[in-house]
Scaffold this active site. Structure first.
Site, PDB file in Angstrom:
ATOM      1  N   HIS A   1       0.821  -1.225   0.000  1.00 25.44           N
ATOM      2  CA  HIS A   1       0.000   0.000   0.000  1.00 25.44           C
ATOM      3  C   HIS A   1       0.853   1.271   0.000  1.00 25.44           C
ATOM      4  O   HIS A   1       0.307   2.377  -0.039  1.00 25.44           O
ATOM      5  CB  HIS A   1      -0.928   0.022   1.213  1.00 25.44           C
ATOM      6  CG  HIS A   1      -1.960  -1.054   1.221  1.00 25.44           C
ATOM      7  ND1 HIS A   1      -2.795  -1.287   0.148  1.00 25.44           N
ATOM      8  CD2 HIS A   1      -2.294  -1.966   2.166  1.00 25.44           C
ATOM      9  CE1 HIS A   1      -3.595  -2.295   0.439  1.00 25.44           C
ATOM     10  NE2 HIS A   1      -3.309  -2.731   1.646  1.00 25.44           N
TER      11      HIS A   1
ATOM     12  N   ASP B   1      -2.861 -10.640  -2.241  1.00 27.64           N
ATOM     13  CA  ASP B   1      -3.393 -10.136  -0.973  1.00 27.64           C
ATOM     14  C   ASP B   1      -4.880  -9.832  -1.142  1.00 27.64           C
ATOM     15  O   ASP B   1      -5.338  -9.496  -2.241  1.00 27.64           O
ATOM     16  CB  ASP B   1      -2.632  -8.864  -0.589  1.00 27.64           C
ATOM     17  CG  ASP B   1      -2.900  -8.404   0.824  1.00 27.64           C
ATOM     18  OD1 ASP B   1      -2.065  -8.680   1.703  1.00 27.64           O
ATOM     19  OD2 ASP B   1      -3.936  -7.756   1.050  1.00 27.64           O
TER      20      ASP B   1
ATOM     21  N   HIS C   1      -6.391  -7.279  -0.217  1.00 24.12           N
ATOM     22  CA  HIS C   1      -6.516  -5.865  -0.565  1.00 24.12           C
ATOM     23  C   HIS C   1      -5.739  -5.567  -1.846  1.00 24.12           C
ATOM     24  O   HIS C   1      -4.661  -6.116  -2.064  1.00 24.12           O
ATOM     25  CB  HIS C   1      -5.964  -4.978   0.560  1.00 24.12           C
ATOM     26  CG  HIS C   1      -6.621  -5.195   1.881  1.00 24.12           C
ATOM     27  ND1 HIS C   1      -6.036  -5.939   2.879  1.00 24.12           N
ATOM     28  CD2 HIS C   1      -7.813  -4.769   2.359  1.00 24.12           C
ATOM     29  CE1 HIS C   1      -6.852  -5.957   3.932  1.00 24.12           C
ATOM     30  NE2 HIS C   1      -7.923  -5.257   3.638  1.00 24.12           N
TER      31      HIS C   1
ATOM     32  N   ASP D   1      -4.262 -12.851   3.872  1.00 22.58           N
ATOM     33  CA  ASP D   1      -5.488 -12.321   4.468  1.00 22.58           C
ATOM     34  C   ASP D   1      -6.719 -12.576   3.608  1.00 22.58           C
ATOM     35  O   ASP D   1      -7.824 -12.155   3.963  1.00 22.58           O
ATOM     36  CB  ASP D   1      -5.350 -10.831   4.781  1.00 22.58           C
ATOM     37  CG  ASP D   1      -4.695 -10.036   3.681  1.00 22.58           C
ATOM     38  OD1 ASP D   1      -4.423 -10.597   2.604  1.00 22.58           O
ATOM     39  OD2 ASP D   1      -4.444  -8.832   3.882  1.00 22.58           O
TER      40      ASP D   1
END
Length: 340
Positions: A158, A193, A195, A282
């Site tokens: 990120h 991931d 996200h 995740d």
């Protein structure tokens, strides 16, 4: 498989976390390291020490202004009367072209995109050594290893060139991909991931020398919200070199494998000769962030499918938060990847 970790990565111990207006314990805890290390060792990985490559490879991705901020901001923040223990932004510019403030508060707002990246005394050192561990893993690939795993913590995908966010400070996979590219390789980045890897996308969005592919929960109602939509294909020379494959919340193994097939086909079309995987765990059905529903066995299938590319592969840890399945999910992925 060789794995890389540096004990200084434990020093980052964030406390602040806010989601939907509520404060709770930050899920990016140092205890993740123990579960992930046990999971990697159970799959047969043997750990080696990280080597210090200096700041040059970091500055190839991140601005020197931003690196100086990360290194010094906590000490400067402590000098503010009544300041919190951690650097947490409370004001943000509406665009990146505004003036650059001298104030620590103003710079925090400029360089931290959200409140999920608090900076404390050990943050810079941990992030620095996570990046150095990743560079060490990239060197293992350059030296002839078919695959290597990096227990990178804090994570990185990120982080933009001059922005921290979402638990991330230095973009480990971007740093590794650029390091490999400068060594004459043609890298692709695959992010699995839960996200979207918005920082990674942003770093390479106008470039055609690194392919970026992300499979993630649909950002319409999931972090990072503003990036990760299917229509984001790159711009300028980078148009067509970014592929986003957003999936509905709760997507399980079968539909995820279909998306992974599309991702792998794009990587083949790019002609990559080395792969960097942003390995988020995740997406697990039992992860506290509850975005997708991949089973432990499903992670083994993901690892096996990626191995089918038959490319030298650097596996870099991203998300995956404390649950009873965290270590087992990594073991399953790595065993699937090596075929055991």
């Amino acid at each position: 498989m060789k794995a890389v970790f540096d004990a200084r990565q434990r020093k980052h111990d964030p406390k602040h976390f806010m989601a939907s207006g509520a404060l709770s314990q930050n899920p990016e805890q140092p205890a993740r390291i123990d579960a992930l290390m046990a999971g990697a060792k159970a799959a047969g990985a043997s750990f080696v020490a990280a080597e210090d490559h200096g700041r040059g490879p970091l500055a190839a991705i991140h601005s020197p202004e931003y690196l100086a901020f990360l290194e010094t901001i906590h000490e400067r923040w402590k000098r503010i009367p009544g300041a919190s223990e951690e650097v947490i932004p409370n004001v943000h510019p509406d665009r990146r072209t505004v003036g650059y403030p001298r104030s620590a508060v103003g710079q925090a707002g400029y360089h931290q995109v959200d409140t999920a990246c608090p900076i404390a005394a050990g943050t810079w050192e941990s992030a620095y050594w996570a990046a150095q561990a990743t560079l060490t893993g990239a060197d293992l690939i350059l030296d002839g290893e078919k695959a290597a795993y990096v227990l990178a913590r804090p994570p990185g995908h990120h982080a933009f060139a001059d922005l921290a966010g979402g638990f991330c400070f230095l973009n480990n996979v971007a740093i590794a991909a650029e390091h490999l590219r400068r060594a004459g390789r043609r890298p692709a980045i695959l992010d699995v991931d839960v996200h979207h890897g918005n920082g990674t996308q942003g770093i390479f969005y106008d470039r055609d020398d690194v392919l970026t592919v992300s499979i993630h929960a649909d950002p319409e109602r999931f972090y990072p919200f503003f990036w990760g939509h299917a229509q984001e294909r790159g711009e300028g020379r980078g148009r067509g070199y970014n592929l986003n494959l957003p999936l509905p919340r709760g997507t399980g193994d079968a539909a995820h494998r279909e998306a992974l097939g599309l991702a792998l086909a794009r990587i083949r079309a790019f002609g990559a000769d080395v792969l960097v995987v942003a390995l988020g765990l995740d997406a697990s059905e039992n992860d506290p962030l509850q975005g997708l529903s991949i089973t432990t066995a499903g992670f083994g299938g993901i690892g096996a499918a990626i191995a089918g590319l038959a490319l030298p592969t650097l596996l870099v840890q991203e998300g995956g938060y404390l649950s009873d399945d965290l270590g087992a999910n990594l073991t399953s992925f790595l065993r699937g990847f090596v075929g055991t």
